[in-house]
Design an enzyme around this catalytic site. Structure first.
Site, PDB file in Angstrom:
ATOM      1  N   HIS A  55       0.859  -1.184   0.000  1.00 60.51           N
ATOM      2  CA  HIS A  55       0.000   0.000   0.000  1.00 60.51           C
ATOM      3  C   HIS A  55       0.894   1.232   0.000  1.00 60.51           C
ATOM      4  O   HIS A  55       2.124   1.130  -0.047  1.00 60.51           O
ATOM      5  CB  HIS A  55      -1.017  -0.033   1.147  1.00 60.51           C
ATOM      6  N   HIS A  58       4.018   1.387   2.278  1.00 55.32           N
ATOM      7  CA  HIS A  58       5.191   0.609   1.848  1.00 55.32           C
ATOM      8  C   HIS A  58       5.877   1.290   0.674  1.00 55.32           C
ATOM      9  O   HIS A  58       7.105   1.417   0.640  1.00 55.32           O
ATOM     10  CB  HIS A  58       4.776  -0.801   1.395  1.00 55.32           C
ATOM     11  N   CYS A  81       2.607  -9.741  21.489  1.00 60.63           N
ATOM     12  CA  CYS A  81       1.666  -9.321  20.434  1.00 60.63           C
ATOM     13  C   CYS A  81       1.979 -10.160  19.208  1.00 60.63           C
ATOM     14  O   CYS A  81       3.081 -10.068  18.656  1.00 60.63           O
ATOM     15  CB  CYS A  81       1.794  -7.842  20.100  1.00 60.63           C
ATOM     16  N   CYS A  99       2.922  -8.113  16.013  1.00 60.84           N
ATOM     17  CA  CYS A  99       4.297  -7.583  15.978  1.00 60.84           C
ATOM     18  C   CYS A  99       5.318  -8.707  16.068  1.00 60.84           C
ATOM     19  O   CYS A  99       6.493  -8.499  15.807  1.00 60.84           O
ATOM     20  CB  CYS A  99       4.601  -6.679  17.163  1.00 60.84           C
ATOM     21  N   CYS A 152      -1.508  -3.954  22.683  1.00 62.04           N
ATOM     22  CA  CYS A 152      -0.262  -3.688  21.968  1.00 62.04           C
ATOM     23  C   CYS A 152      -0.188  -2.196  21.625  1.00 62.04           C
ATOM     24  O   CYS A 152      -1.146  -1.639  21.081  1.00 62.04           O
ATOM     25  CB  CYS A 152      -0.231  -4.514  20.687  1.00 62.04           C
ATOM     26  N   HIS A 181      -0.600  -1.982  17.544  1.00 61.81           N
ATOM     27  CA  HIS A 181      -1.823  -2.447  16.891  1.00 61.81           C
ATOM     28  C   HIS A 181      -3.092  -2.208  17.687  1.00 61.81           C
ATOM     29  O   HIS A 181      -4.187  -2.335  17.150  1.00 61.81           O
ATOM     30  CB  HIS A 181      -1.733  -3.956  16.621  1.00 61.81           C
ATOM     31  N   LYS A 228      -2.743   5.464  11.639  1.00 57.86           N
ATOM     32  CA  LYS A 228      -1.738   4.916  10.740  1.00 57.86           C
ATOM     33  C   LYS A 228      -2.422   4.030   9.699  1.00 57.86           C
ATOM     34  O   LYS A 228      -3.274   3.212  10.046  1.00 57.86           O
ATOM     35  CB  LYS A 228      -0.745   4.075  11.542  1.00 57.86           C
ATOM     36  N   LYS A 264      -3.008  -2.537   7.328  1.00 53.72           N
ATOM     37  CA  LYS A 264      -3.959  -3.587   6.985  1.00 53.72           C
ATOM     38  C   LYS A 264      -4.832  -3.931   8.180  1.00 53.72           C
ATOM     39  O   LYS A 264      -6.035  -4.118   8.053  1.00 53.72           O
ATOM     40  CB  LYS A 264      -3.184  -4.818   6.522  1.00 53.72           C
TER      41      LYS A 264
HETATM   42  N1  MSP Z   1       8.992  -7.015   7.944  1.00 50.61           N
HETATM   43  C1  MSP Z   1       9.089  -5.911   8.831  1.00 50.61           C
HETATM   44  C2  MSP Z   1      10.360  -5.156   8.578  1.00 50.61           C
HETATM   45  C3  MSP Z   1      11.615  -5.953   8.685  1.00 50.61           C
HETATM   46  S1  MSP Z   1      13.008  -4.994   8.285  1.00 50.61           S
HETATM   47  C4  MSP Z   1      14.275  -5.932   8.728  1.00 50.61           C
HETATM   48  C5  MSP Z   1       7.901  -4.980   8.631  1.00 50.61           C
HETATM   49  N2  MSP Z   1       7.281  -5.083   7.449  1.00 50.61           N
HETATM   50  S2  MSP Z   1       5.979  -4.244   6.984  1.00 50.61           S
HETATM   51  O1  MSP Z   1       5.491  -4.856   5.777  1.00 50.61           O
HETATM   52  O2  MSP Z   1       5.073  -4.118   8.065  1.00 50.61           O
HETATM   53  O3  MSP Z   1       6.502  -2.876   6.492  1.00 50.61           O
HETATM   54  C6  MSP Z   1       7.094  -2.011   7.295  1.00 50.61           C
HETATM   55  C7  MSP Z   1       7.420  -0.715   6.634  1.00 50.61           C
HETATM   56  O4  MSP Z   1       6.453  -0.264   5.683  1.00 50.61           O
HETATM   57  C8  MSP Z   1       7.419   0.361   7.706  1.00 50.61           C
HETATM   58  O5  MSP Z   1       8.568   0.360   8.460  1.00 50.61           O
HETATM   59  C9  MSP Z   1       7.316   1.572   6.852  1.00 50.61           C
HETATM   60  O6  MSP Z   1       8.558   1.809   6.276  1.00 50.61           O
HETATM   61  C10 MSP Z   1       6.317   1.128   5.791  1.00 50.61           C
HETATM   62  N3  MSP Z   1       4.949   1.459   6.206  1.00 50.61           N
HETATM   63  C11 MSP Z   1       3.913   0.597   6.460  1.00 50.61           C
HETATM   64  N4  MSP Z   1       2.810   1.341   6.797  1.00 50.61           N
HETATM   65  C12 MSP Z   1       3.112   2.642   6.759  1.00 50.61           C
HETATM   66  C13 MSP Z   1       2.379   3.844   6.869  1.00 50.61           C
HETATM   67  N5  MSP Z   1       1.106   3.881   7.151  1.00 50.61           N
HETATM   68  N6  MSP Z   1       3.042   5.004   6.633  1.00 50.61           N
HETATM   69  C14 MSP Z   1       4.352   5.038   6.250  1.00 50.61           C
HETATM   70  N7  MSP Z   1       5.056   3.931   6.134  1.00 50.61           N
HETATM   71  C15 MSP Z   1       4.524   2.729   6.535  1.00 50.61           C
HETATM   72  O7  MSP Z   1       7.618  -4.219   9.520  1.00 50.61           O
END
Ligand code: MSP
Length: 654
Positions: free
Chosen positions: A19, A22, A127, A130, A145, A148, A301, A304
């Protein structure tokens, strides 16, 4: 001598499709790396996917597929989006790869050798989302958590532990000595205060599921998913393999920069656990962990689990990926939170891209073509206000980029565009052309403007690479990514042919955009699994937190209708216009279902209509009501709500 620049994104979980949040981190990392490449530095850019752990195992089971099949599917999606967004990564690592497993084992062997692992019973508040334990203080009396908002559970198992507590002192010393280690400053302060509060040892193995890397020397245990995941930053460079040249070049070079771009949600893992593992293993630490803020929807935030995500697909399809890249970089002050809305996107699209940038480029190109028979000016100019302004723009842009002030860097370019426009308005080249024809003076005036536009295009290339190439093409240059020498004044070719180019960003009509979107949305009643095209969602959600009263519901008149005729709306690939019998009257109704229905197949169907909606025009065709449909799957495919053939048209639905 400045060493190489190595930048990474987090590796993304494969239990969610990408999304805007990411994509943001990936675009930031891409933009910053493109900047360093542009100024002539050696760079490497890593991204990838985090494929192990209980959440992935569960998500795959829920979908009736193996975890690796789920991962393959999501990886394909990332690859496709990365191609569209021109994310120029050098490597994409997946934690299920063999090269990764070998590297994780090598890291664990070093930590073991340092005497930092032991086995003990582990109990605590966990959690599952997480995959992390929290202290009582962090989860409060309600045991929720902090990330979340979901209930934590009390877990107890025998685990391998890492002596994290031993590293509190060394970590604090490292933060103190390396002020750049955590950025921005607010995040640094947060990390320092967390570590000052004392560190508990960390359990780094799990026994309650199998989907992970087997923990060396501990049958039945898999490596804790965060220890597994964080190690990707060096396993992708060949750490632990026979060929570790990349590792030595990008992780061990003196003066090298190793920067992790992450969201603030995963700061602790990157700024506390990861450097502690590296300290224990006797390996160099990253130079900077850059934690950006969150994209919010309705002040929460985007995620999902909250169910408020925006997928980039529809916006990219309609406006191109550069428009979204620009918006993401411009709208969020790097480090802070920002809200995502279609309204703000469209405003920036029209004001900044269509007007300020697009019009300046096409105006200057048109003036040159007109004056010099479709060619660039024949004489250069090295003494003018645009040149002075360009020096300032370059300085401001560079300073901002080094500080990761991406939005500020764009502001500097926009200020420069305004100065180029100011030069054109003040010198009135159209008058000079009338009075002097294609004179040397006119050539110098327009050279200054066109060379300014070229430079602006070069400064924009890390942000909007394809737009930057299109700007070059419009100025008679090869449509290529610029190099460091292209950042100096005087690279515009003289008397070169300038091909006529379409506008960079055709103006968007917000009214038409929202009504077409509403037509698509109208087929998509709020669903717990948000669909692909859900921008503009806030327009459908009430401010009352989602629930409405019976009184409100009764305001909506739902009736059955029989489709009498249906045809595609000209020039739209989504819309179908239908004539519908509502029992007492016939209505013309437009619906965004053409991607999944042939008009002929609709005739004779008994559908459900919102009958008391105000009329709206969709692509110039009036719609008097709305047809209900379910949305299916991630793509939000419409599936019409139909009722039995025996139900007469005009029957009330409630
Ligand atoms: N898999 C772990 C990270 C491991 S790194 C060794 C993880 N993955 S995640 O799919 O949840 O993606 C995390 C990253 O996506 C966040 O750290 C951020 O960079 C980005 N984002 C996910 N949601 C976000 C927002 N709503 N806003 C901005 N960035 C966000 O955590």
């Amino acid at each position: 001598m400045m060493g190489p620049f190595y930048a990474t994104t987090p590796i993304y979980y494969v239990n969610d499709l990408p999304h805007i949040g990411h994509i943001y981190t990936s675009v930031v990392t891409d933009t910053v790396t493109r900047y360093h490449r542009l100024i002539g530095e050696k760079t490497r850019f890593l991204t990838g996917t985090d494929e192990h752990g209980q959440n992935i195992e569960k998500a795959a089971a829920a979908q009736g597929v193996t975890p690796i099949a789920l991962a393959d599917r999501v990886v394909a999606r990332y690859r496709d989006l990365y191609r569209k967004f021109e994310i120029a990564h050098d490597d994409f690592i997946r934690t299920t790869e063999e090269r990764h497993r070998r590297g994780v084992e090598a890291l664990i062997a070093r930590i073991e050798k340092a005497g930092d692992l032991y086995v003990a019973r582990h109990e605590g508040w966990y959690c599952a989302s997480c995959e992390a334990f929290y202290t009582e203080k962090e989860i409060g009396v309600e045991k929720l958590c902090p990330d979340h908002g979901r209930p934590c559970t009390w877990e107890s198992e025998e685990n391998v532990f890492f002596r994290l507590s031993k590293y509190a002192g060394p970590l604090l010393a490292h933060y103190e000595k390396n002020q750049e280690f955590v950025r921005p400053e607010t995040r640094r302060a947060e990390v320092v205060s967390f570590v000052r509060g004392g560190l508990n040892d960390l359990s780094v193995s799990r026994t309650n599921f199998d989907w992970g890397i087997p923990f060396p020397g501990h049958p039945g245990h898999v490596v804790y998913v965060w220890m597994d995941a964080l190690t990707n930053y060096i396993t992708a460079l060949g750490f632990g393999s026979d060929d570790d040249r990349l590792y030595r070049e990008f992780w061990e070079s003196p003066g090298g920069r190793r920067v992790h771009f992450i969201g603030k949600d995963i700061l602790r893992f990157h700024a506390v656990y990861w450097p502690a593992f590296l300290l224990s293993a006797g390996l160099p630490l990253p130079t900077t962990v850059w934690a950006h803020g969150w994209w919010l929807r309705d002040e929460r935030k985007m995620s999902k689990s909250v169910g408020n995500v925006v997928r980039p697909d529809a916006l990219v399809e309609r406006f191109g990926s550069d428009a979204l890249r620009y918006f993401l970089m411009r709208e969020m002050a790097f480090g802070q939170d920002a809200s995502f809305s279609d309204q703000a996107f469209l405003e920036r699209y029209n004001a900044d891209l269509a007007n300020d940038l697009g019009n300046t480029v096409s105006r200057v190109a048109a003036l040159c073509r007109q004056a010099f028979g479709g060619r660039t000016p024949g004489e250069a100019c090295t003494d003018n206000q645009v040149l002075d302004a360009s020096r300032e723009a370059l300085r401001e842009w560079r300073a901002a980029m080094e500080e990761r002030g991406l939005s500020r860097a764009l502001e500097a370019v926009w200020k420069f565009l305004a100065q180029i426009n100011g030069h054109v308005v003040a010198r009135e080249p159209w008058k000079v052309l009338k009075e002097e024809g294609a004179s040397a003076r006119l050539s110098r005036i327009l050279y200054a403007a066109a060379e300014g536009v070229r430079l602006a295009g070069a400064l924009l290339s890390p942000f909007v690479p394809s737009t930057s190439r299109r700007i070059f093409a419009a100025l008679g240059l090869p449509a290529e990514d610029p190099r460091s020498e292209d950042l100096s004044w005087g690279r515009l070719p003289l008397g070169a042919p300038m091909p006529e180019a379409p506008p960079l960003f055709p103006r968007a009509d917000p009214g038409a955009y929202f009504s077409e979107k509403d037509a698509t949305m109208s087929e998509k009643p709020a669903s717990p699994q948000p669909a692909a095209t859900e921008m503009g969602r806030e327009r459908h959600e009430s401010a009352s937190g989602g629930r409405i009263s019976m009184e409100d519901f009764q305001k909506v008149q739902l009736v059955t209708g029989k489709v009498l005729a249906a045809e595609r709306v000209p020039r739209s690939n989504k819309l179908i216009q239908m004539r519908v019998d509502l029992g007492t009257e016939e209505r013309q109704i437009v619906a965004g279902i053409a991607t999944h229905y042939e008009p002929e197949s609709l005739v004779g169907r008994n559908v459900v209509i919102v009958a008391n909606l105000k009329p709206a025009k969709l692509m110039g065709v009036e719609s008097n009501g709305m047809v209900l449909a379910a949305t299916v799957g991630e793509e939000g495919a419409p599936s019409l709500v139909v009722v039995d053939e025996s139900v007469p048209p005009g029957s009330l639905v409630k």
